[in-house]
Design an enzyme around this catalytic site. Sequence first.
Site, PDB file in Angstrom:
ATOM      1  N   CYS A 151     -26.897 -60.040  -4.211  1.00 15.11           N
ATOM      2  CA  CYS A 151     -28.060 -59.203  -4.369  1.00 15.11           C
ATOM      3  C   CYS A 151     -28.545 -59.445  -5.778  1.00 15.11           C
ATOM      4  CB  CYS A 151     -27.781 -57.795  -4.294  1.00 15.11           C
ATOM      5  SG  CYS A 151     -27.018 -57.511  -2.702  1.00 15.11           S
ATOM      6  N   HIS A 198     -32.889 -53.200  -7.160  1.00  9.20           N
ATOM      7  CA  HIS A 198     -32.265 -53.702  -5.701  1.00  9.20           C
ATOM      8  C   HIS A 198     -32.360 -52.564  -4.703  1.00  9.20           C
ATOM      9  CE1 HIS A 198     -29.961 -55.325  -2.721  1.00  9.20           C
ATOM     10  NE2 HIS A 198     -28.947 -54.872  -3.042  1.00  9.20           N
ATOM     11  N   ASN A 210     -31.501 -53.368   3.093  1.00  8.35           N
ATOM     12  CA  ASN A 210     -30.770 -54.275   1.917  1.00  8.35           C
ATOM     13  C   ASN A 210     -31.079 -55.640   2.265  1.00  8.35           C
ATOM     14  OD1 ASN A 210     -29.209 -55.503   0.081  1.00  8.35           O
ATOM     15  ND2 ASN A 210     -27.629 -54.053   0.346  1.00  8.35           N
TER      16      ASN A 210
HETATM   17  O1  UT7 Z   1     -26.258 -54.666  -1.983  1.00  7.50           O
HETATM   18  C1  UT7 Z   1     -25.335 -54.475  -2.829  1.00  7.50           C
HETATM   19  C2  UT7 Z   1     -23.990 -53.798  -2.362  1.00  7.50           C
HETATM   20  N1  UT7 Z   1     -24.021 -52.900  -1.246  1.00  7.50           N
HETATM   21  C3  UT7 Z   1     -24.528 -51.569  -1.713  1.00  7.50           C
HETATM   22  O2  UT7 Z   1     -24.609 -51.171  -2.763  1.00  7.50           O
HETATM   23  C4  UT7 Z   1     -23.928 -50.474  -0.697  1.00  7.50           C
HETATM   24  C5  UT7 Z   1     -23.343 -49.415  -1.281  1.00  7.50           C
HETATM   25  N2  UT7 Z   1     -22.706 -48.302  -0.223  1.00  7.50           N
HETATM   26  C6  UT7 Z   1     -23.447 -47.525   0.693  1.00  7.50           C
HETATM   27  O3  UT7 Z   1     -24.953 -47.647   0.655  1.00  7.50           O
HETATM   28  C7  UT7 Z   1     -22.857 -46.498   1.137  1.00  7.50           C
HETATM   29  O4  UT7 Z   1     -21.585 -46.576   0.863  1.00  7.50           O
HETATM   30  C8  UT7 Z   1     -23.277 -46.655   3.008  1.00  7.50           C
HETATM   31  C9  UT7 Z   1     -24.390 -46.354   3.201  1.00  7.50           C
HETATM   32  C10 UT7 Z   1     -22.607 -47.904   3.182  1.00  7.50           C
HETATM   33  C11 UT7 Z   1     -22.053 -45.598   3.459  1.00  7.50           C
HETATM   34  O5  UT7 Z   1     -22.711 -44.305   3.210  1.00  7.50           O
HETATM   35  P1  UT7 Z   1     -21.405 -43.313   2.667  1.00  7.50           P
HETATM   36  O6  UT7 Z   1     -22.285 -42.146   2.433  1.00  7.50           O
HETATM   37  O7  UT7 Z   1     -20.642 -43.920   1.493  1.00  7.50           O
HETATM   38  O8  UT7 Z   1     -20.532 -43.072   3.889  1.00  7.50           O
HETATM   39  P2  UT7 Z   1     -18.887 -43.601   3.991  1.00  7.50           P
HETATM   40  O9  UT7 Z   1     -18.755 -44.890   4.103  1.00  7.50           O
HETATM   41  O10 UT7 Z   1     -18.102 -42.635   2.930  1.00  7.50           O
HETATM   42  O11 UT7 Z   1     -18.650 -42.703   5.289  1.00  7.50           O
HETATM   43  C12 UT7 Z   1     -18.840 -41.363   5.426  1.00  7.50           C
HETATM   44  C13 UT7 Z   1     -18.719 -41.003   7.213  1.00  7.50           C
HETATM   45  C14 UT7 Z   1     -17.413 -41.811   7.795  1.00  7.50           C
HETATM   46  O12 UT7 Z   1     -17.067 -40.955   8.746  1.00  7.50           O
HETATM   47  P3  UT7 Z   1     -15.822 -40.091   8.619  1.00  7.50           P
HETATM   48  O13 UT7 Z   1     -14.524 -40.947   8.054  1.00  7.50           O
HETATM   49  O14 UT7 Z   1     -16.006 -39.058   7.202  1.00  7.50           O
HETATM   50  O15 UT7 Z   1     -15.557 -39.290   9.879  1.00  7.50           O
HETATM   51  C15 UT7 Z   1     -18.120 -43.073   8.501  1.00  7.50           C
HETATM   52  O16 UT7 Z   1     -17.477 -43.317   9.351  1.00  7.50           O
HETATM   53  O17 UT7 Z   1     -19.889 -41.485   7.741  1.00  7.50           O
HETATM   54  C16 UT7 Z   1     -19.373 -42.493   8.736  1.00  7.50           C
HETATM   55  N3  UT7 Z   1     -20.374 -43.629   9.050  1.00  7.50           N
HETATM   56  C17 UT7 Z   1     -21.270 -43.519   9.978  1.00  7.50           C
HETATM   57  N4  UT7 Z   1     -21.759 -42.552  10.763  1.00  7.50           N
HETATM   58  C18 UT7 Z   1     -22.692 -42.825  11.532  1.00  7.50           C
HETATM   59  C19 UT7 Z   1     -20.343 -44.687   8.493  1.00  7.50           C
HETATM   60  N5  UT7 Z   1     -21.360 -45.436   8.507  1.00  7.50           N
HETATM   61  C20 UT7 Z   1     -21.935 -44.705   9.778  1.00  7.50           C
HETATM   62  C21 UT7 Z   1     -23.173 -44.883  10.693  1.00  7.50           C
HETATM   63  N6  UT7 Z   1     -23.477 -43.880  11.343  1.00  7.50           N
HETATM   64  N7  UT7 Z   1     -23.859 -45.873  10.553  1.00  7.50           N
END
Ligand code: UT7
Length: 329
Positions: free
Chosen positions: A116, A256, A286
Site C-alpha cells: 500500500c 491510504h 482498500n
Molecule cells: O492495507 C494496509 C493494511 N491493511 C489494513 O490496514 C487493514 C487493517 N485491519 C482492519 O481494517 C480490520 O482489522 C478488519 C476490517 C480487517 C477487521 O475488523 P476488526 O474490527 O479488527 O475485526 P476482528 O478481526 O477483530 O474480528 C472481530 C469479529 C470476529 O468474530 P468473533 O471472533 O469476535 O466472533 C470476526 O470473525 O468480526 C468477525 N468478522 C466478521 N464478521 C462479519 C471478521 N470479518 C467479518 C465480516 N463480517 N466480513
Amino acid sequence: MSKKINTFISGTGSYAPPRILTNFDLEKMVETSNEWIISRTGIKERRIAEDGCAPSDLALEASKIALEEAQLTPDQIDLILLGTVTPDYILPSTACILQDKLKAKNAAVLDIVAACSGFIYGLSIASAFISIDQYKNILVIGVETLSKIVNWKDRNTCVIFGDGAGAAVVSATTEDKGILGTFLFGDGSLANLLHIPVGGAKIPLPKENIDLNEHLIHMQGSEVFKSAVRAMEDAAEHIIQKTGLTPEDVDLLIPHQANIRIIEALAKRLKLPMSKVYVNIDRYGNTSAASVPIALDEARKKGLIKEGSISLLVAFGAGFTWGSAVIKW
Ligand code: UT7
C-alpha cells in the site's frame, strides 16, 4: 549559481474497472452483513476487474489521463515507476508491459513492491532522481487487481479489498513548489501478519498449497490495524517536522484508504478535523498501492487542492512498509 531543482506533480489520473461489487452482493457470498462491513471498515462497495483485465490495462487508462493533464506525450517520459503487489506476470515487470502499451519508448522501467506504500515509495524515488537532474519527467503509478489474489471464502479479507489504478506525472521545476519532503520506512520482522505464504521462489506452487489457499492473501487484521495507526502517525509527524511545518499547515490529508476507523484515528492523533481529510474508501475499499493516487486524483479534480496549499500523503502496508510525503501545490 544554478537554481535548486524541485519536483512537482504536473498531472494525475485514475481509473477503476466499471464492475461494482456491493456489500449486499458479498452477503450472498460469505457470512457477513452490509451493517458489519460499513461499521467496521466504512466500505460500501468496491470495483472488480473482469477476467482478462490486467493491472497494466488499468494503469494504462490512469496514465493516459495523467499525461494529458501534464501536457506530455508518452515519449517524453524518462522513467516509469509502478507500485503493485498484483503484477501482470512474475516476470517481466508490469512497468515493462505498461511501457509497451503506452508507447513510452524512452522510459526506463521499474516495479516497486511496497504494497500500500508503493505510490509514496515511487514519489520519493522520482523526487530523488529529478533532484540530481537525471530525469525530467517520471510517471509514478499505483495499481492493483487484488480481487485476483483474495480468498473469496475468507470474510476477514475479501470484504475489504478492491481494484483500481492511480497515476501521477512528476516533473522538474525551479519554482518554489512541489514535493517538499518524503519519509520511507519498513519492518520486515512483521511480514507474516499480511502476506501470501506461497507462490514465490521460496515455496513455489505445489497443488496441496493451492488446495489450502496459501497462494492467496492472509491477514491478521486487528494486529495490522494497530500497527497501521501507529506507523501512519509516525510517518506523518516525521515528515511534518522534517519539512518545518506544523499539523495546522496541512490543508488536506490524503491517507491510504484501508479502514475508515484507521483514518479517523490518524486524523484524531494529528489533531486534524475530518473536513481536512480526503476519504473515498466507501466507494473503492482498500486498493493497496492504488489507494493514495486515486484519492489524490479525485481530490484534485474536485477542486479540493488549491495553488499554494499543502497536502500530506500517508500510507502503510504489507511488509510492513510505510511512508509519507508533503506537497506544496
Ligand atoms: O492495507 C494496509 C493494511 N491493511 C489494513 O490496514 C487493514 C487493517 N485491519 C482492519 O481494517 C480490520 O482489522 C478488519 C476490517 C480487517 C477487521 O475488523 P476488526 O474490527 O479488527 O475485526 P476482528 O478481526 O477483530 O474480528 C472481530 C469479529 C470476529 O468474530 P468473533 O471472533 O469476535 O466472533 C470476526 O470473525 O468480526 C468477525 N468478522 C466478521 N464478521 C462479519 C471478521 N470479518 C467479518 C465480516 N463480517 N466480513
